[in-house]
Design a protein around this motif. Structure first.
Motif, PDB file in Angstrom:
ATOM      1  N   ILE A  18      -3.736  -3.391   4.719  1.00 42.23           N
ATOM      2  CA  ILE A  18      -4.211  -1.974   3.848  1.00 42.23           C
ATOM      3  C   ILE A  18      -3.236  -2.578   2.454  1.00 42.23           C
ATOM      4  O   ILE A  18      -2.649  -3.179   2.202  1.00 42.23           O
TER       5      ILE A  18
ATOM      6  N   ARG B 128      -9.892  -3.239   4.246  1.00 42.21           N
ATOM      7  CA  ARG B 128     -10.705  -1.554   4.704  1.00 42.21           C
ATOM      8  C   ARG B 128     -10.199  -0.281   3.797  1.00 42.21           C
ATOM      9  O   ARG B 128     -10.848   0.794   3.695  1.00 42.21           O
ATOM     10  N   TYR B 129      -8.973  -0.187   3.688  1.00 44.51           N
ATOM     11  CA  TYR B 129      -8.268   0.692   3.588  1.00 44.51           C
ATOM     12  C   TYR B 129      -7.272   0.532   2.654  1.00 44.51           C
ATOM     13  O   TYR B 129      -6.577  -0.608   2.535  1.00 44.51           O
TER      14      TYR B 129
ATOM     15  N   LEU C 153      -9.722   7.198  -6.544  1.00 39.66           N
ATOM     16  CA  LEU C 153     -10.194   6.347  -5.610  1.00 39.66           C
ATOM     17  C   LEU C 153     -11.951   7.451  -5.212  1.00 39.66           C
ATOM     18  O   LEU C 153     -12.202   6.660  -3.905  1.00 39.66           O
ATOM     19  N   GLU C 154     -11.680   8.252  -5.847  1.00 45.07           N
ATOM     20  CA  GLU C 154     -14.133   8.630  -5.798  1.00 45.07           C
ATOM     21  C   GLU C 154     -14.443   7.102  -6.090  1.00 45.07           C
ATOM     22  O   GLU C 154     -15.002   7.214  -5.322  1.00 45.07           O
TER      23      GLU C 154
ATOM     24  N   ARG D  22     -14.202   4.669  -3.010  1.00 49.52           N
ATOM     25  CA  ARG D  22     -14.718   5.017  -1.796  1.00 49.52           C
ATOM     26  C   ARG D  22     -16.422   4.375  -2.156  1.00 49.52           C
ATOM     27  O   ARG D  22     -17.005   4.312  -1.010  1.00 49.52           O
ATOM     28  N   GLN D  23     -16.487   4.686  -3.164  1.00 46.42           N
ATOM     29  CA  GLN D  23     -17.891   4.433  -4.000  1.00 46.42           C
ATOM     30  C   GLN D  23     -17.660   2.568  -3.318  1.00 46.42           C
ATOM     31  O   GLN D  23     -19.147   1.885  -3.238  1.00 46.42           O
TER      32      GLN D  23
ATOM     33  N   GLY E 278     -16.716   1.476  -0.614  1.00 44.92           N
ATOM     34  CA  GLY E 278     -16.578   0.935   0.748  1.00 44.92           C
ATOM     35  C   GLY E 278     -16.232   1.126   1.502  1.00 44.92           C
ATOM     36  O   GLY E 278     -15.389   0.860   2.923  1.00 44.92           O
ATOM     37  N   LEU E 279     -14.478   1.388   0.327  1.00 46.30           N
ATOM     38  CA  LEU E 279     -13.258   1.482   1.282  1.00 46.30           C
ATOM     39  C   LEU E 279     -13.174   3.153   1.759  1.00 46.30           C
ATOM     40  O   LEU E 279     -13.635   3.946   0.752  1.00 46.30           O
ATOM     41  N   GLN E 280     -12.174   3.304   3.293  1.00 45.00           N
ATOM     42  CA  GLN E 280     -11.224   4.157   3.957  1.00 45.00           C
ATOM     43  C   GLN E 280      -9.845   4.628   2.919  1.00 45.00           C
ATOM     44  O   GLN E 280      -9.227   3.346   3.385  1.00 45.00           O
ATOM     45  N   VAL E 281      -9.819   5.090   2.339  1.00 44.57           N
ATOM     46  CA  VAL E 281      -8.605   5.620   1.220  1.00 44.57           C
ATOM     47  C   VAL E 281      -7.759   6.713   1.900  1.00 44.57           C
ATOM     48  O   VAL E 281      -8.743   7.929   1.798  1.00 44.57           O
ATOM     49  N   CYS E 282      -7.197   7.335   1.258  1.00 45.28           N
ATOM     50  CA  CYS E 282      -6.391   8.504   0.900  1.00 45.28           C
ATOM     51  C   CYS E 282      -5.256   8.412  -0.390  1.00 45.28           C
ATOM     52  O   CYS E 282      -4.759   7.412  -0.775  1.00 45.28           O
TER      53      CYS E 282
END
Length: 219
Positions: free
Chosen positions: A43, A59-60, A69-70, A73-74, A76-80
Motif C-alpha cells: 500500500i 494496487r492500494y 484520490l479521484e 481511481r482513474q 486504476g488504484l483501489q483507494v480510501c
C-alpha cells in the motif's frame, strides 16, 4: 492554508507536474524500483494521484485529499480517504508500505512510522522516498518554500533524522539509494543516475524491515 487544502485545490496541477518533469520523475521511479519488493501485498500511504503506486505495481493507496484520490481511481488504484497516522487496517496486514515525499508534510513523523509498523507483517518492508535537506536541491527547496503552494508548509529532513525515527519505530536492516545530483543553471538536477547510499543525492530512498518481533509483542 492546511496542506490537504493545497492538494485539494491543485490536484490536477500536481498530477501534470510529472508530465512536465519526466526525466526527474523517471529517475525517482528508478531509484524506488531498486528497493521496492516485486511481490507481496503493498500500500502507498499518501498515494496522491497514483504516479508512483501504479508503475511500481502497488494496487492500494490512502490519502487525505479526495480530489487526488479521484485521479488515482482513474489510474486504476483501489483507494480510501484516510491519514497515515490513523490507518483503517488491521495489524500486520501488509508486506510493504510505501511513502514518497510524504514525511515533509506530516506533523508527527515518529507517530506516523509507529502506525506503519503496526500494519506491516513481521519482516515486512517500509520504503520511504524523500528530499534530503542537506543536498543542493534540498537547500534550494528550503530557501524557496514561499514560492511553491506545495512546499510552503513542508519541513525537509536530513537522512540522519529519518534514520533515527525509523529505527526508533521498530525497523532494522536499512538500505539506501539516491538520485538527483547537483543543480544546473536552470536549478534542475544535473545528474539523474542511481547510486547506492545517501551522500549528496537530493532524492533518497530508504528501505527498512519491520523487526521480526517487537519488544513486548506476543509471538
Amino acid at each position: 492554508m492546511p496542506v490537504v487544502n493545497v492538494f485539494e485545490q491543485y490536484a490536477q496541477e500536481y498530477d501534470e507536474w510529472f508530465d512536465g518533469h519526466k526525466s526527474v520523475y523517471e529517475a525517482e521511479l528508478a531509484a524506488l524500483r531498486k528497493l521496492v519488493p516485486a511481490t507481496g501485498l503493498g500500500i502507498e500511504v499518501g498515494v496522491g494521484t497514483g504516479r508512483f503506486a501504479v508503475p511500481l505495481g502497488i494496487r492500494y493507496g490512502i490519502d487525505p485529499s479526495g480530489r487526488m484520490l479521484e485521479i488515482a481511481r482513474q489510474h486504476g488504484l483501489q483507494v480510501c480517504q484516510a491519514v497515515g497516522e490513523q490507518l483503517p487496517f488491521r495489524d500486520g496486514q501488509f508486506d510493504l508500505v510505501l511513502l514518497v515525499t510524504v514525511i515533509c508534510f506530516v506533523d508527527d513523523v515518529p507517530a506516523l512510522l509507529r502506525e506503519l509498523n503496526r500494519v506491516l507483517k513481521r519482516g515486512g518492508r517500509l520504503v520511504i522516498g524523500f528530499v534530503n535537506r542537506n543536498s543542493e536541491l534540498g537547500r534550494l527547496y528550503e530557501q524557496r518554500k514561499g514560492t511553491s503552494p506545495f512546499y510552503r508548509e513542508a519541513r525537509f529532513y536530513s537522512v540522519e533524522d529519518v534514520v533515527k525515527w525509523v529505527e526508533q519505530a521498530g525497523f532494522d536492516s536499512l538500505q539506501f539509494c539516491q538520485t538527483l545530483f547537483g543543480l544546473s543553471s536552470e536549478h534542475v538536477p544535473k545528474i539523474l543516475e542511481i547510486r547506492e547510499g545517501y551522500s549528496d543525492g537530493a532524492f533518497v530512498v530508504l528501505s527498512a524491515r519491520r523487526v521480526e518481533q517487537a519488544r513486548g509483542e506476543k509471538p
